[in-house]
Design a protein around this motif. Structure first.
Motif, short mmCIF file in Angstrom:
data_model
loop_
_atom_site.label_atom_id
_atom_site.label_comp_id
_atom_site.label_asym_id
_atom_site.label_seq_id
_atom_site.Cartn_x
_atom_site.Cartn_y
_atom_site.Cartn_z
N ASP A 1 0.83 -1.21 0.00
CA ASP A 1 0.00 0.00 0.00
C ASP A 1 0.86 1.26 0.00
O ASP A 1 0.59 2.22 0.73
CB ASP A 1 -0.97 -0.02 1.19
CG ASP A 1 -2.12 0.94 1.00
OD1 ASP A 1 -2.47 1.24 -0.16
OD2 ASP A 1 -2.67 1.42 2.01
N ASP B 1 -4.12 4.91 -4.94
CA ASP B 1 -4.90 3.68 -4.89
C ASP B 1 -4.15 2.53 -5.56
O ASP B 1 -4.12 2.44 -6.79
CB ASP B 1 -6.25 3.90 -5.57
CG ASP B 1 -7.12 2.66 -5.58
OD1 ASP B 1 -6.90 1.76 -4.73
OD2 ASP B 1 -8.02 2.57 -6.43
N PRO B 2 -3.54 1.64 -4.76
CA PRO B 2 -2.78 0.53 -5.34
C PRO B 2 -3.60 -0.37 -6.28
O PRO B 2 -3.06 -0.88 -7.26
CB PRO B 2 -2.29 -0.26 -4.12
CG PRO B 2 -2.27 0.75 -3.02
CD PRO B 2 -3.43 1.66 -3.30
#
Length: 155
Positions: free
Chosen positions: A70, A125-126
């Motif tokens: 993340d 946002d991974p």
């Protein structure tokens, strides 16, 4: 006299057109035994292309790793390394040898890495980064399915 001028102009345009086709569109390729187009490059040019491909793979691995952690900053950093700025190292003498479709894949891949980096920085946002990487890697698959890189034998 005017007819001669027009004939010379037409001849010059045909020569320029043929050279443009050879150097911009077709590149220097041969059909290989496995059905792909073989890019016939000098050893140093071949090394440069293969190094760039390894850099793409390294960036993809780092993006996946950063996504599992993340870490949007690390995603952006890994993608930026192989963005458009990286293609500036490619000399014109090599570019003329590459067919247009290969160049399009390469330019698009660099652009997609830049977009991935910008979106990671902006949105963090991974999951989005992984989706973008999945789309980007379709270029890698298409390139490896259509081309191989061979060195011109030393004279």
């Amino acid at each position: 006299m005017c007819k001669l001028c027009w004939a010379l102009l037409l001849g010059a345009l045909l020569i320029v057109g043929a050279m443009a086709y050879k150097f911009i569109i077709s590149g220097e390729t041969l059909e290989s035994s496995d059905g792909r187009q073989s890019l016939m490059l000098e050893e140093g040019e071949r090394d440069l292309v293969l190094t760039e491909m390894r850099m793409f793979l390294d960036a993809a691995q780092k993006i996946v790793q950063a996504a599992t952690e993340d870490d949007a900053e690390a995603i952006a950093k890994a993608a930026r390394v192989v963005g458009r700025a990286a293609q500036e190292a490619v000399p014109g003498s090599l570019m003329k040898k590459l067919p247009l479709e290969f160049k399009k894949l390469g330019f698009d891949t660099h652009a997609k890495f830049d977009q991935l980096a910008m979106d990671a920085e902006q949105f963090g946002d991974p999951a989005t980064s992984l989706k973008q990487l999945s789309v980007l890697m379709q270029n890698c698959v298409a390139c490896h399915a259509g081309y191989r890189v061979d060195a011109i034998p030393a004279k």
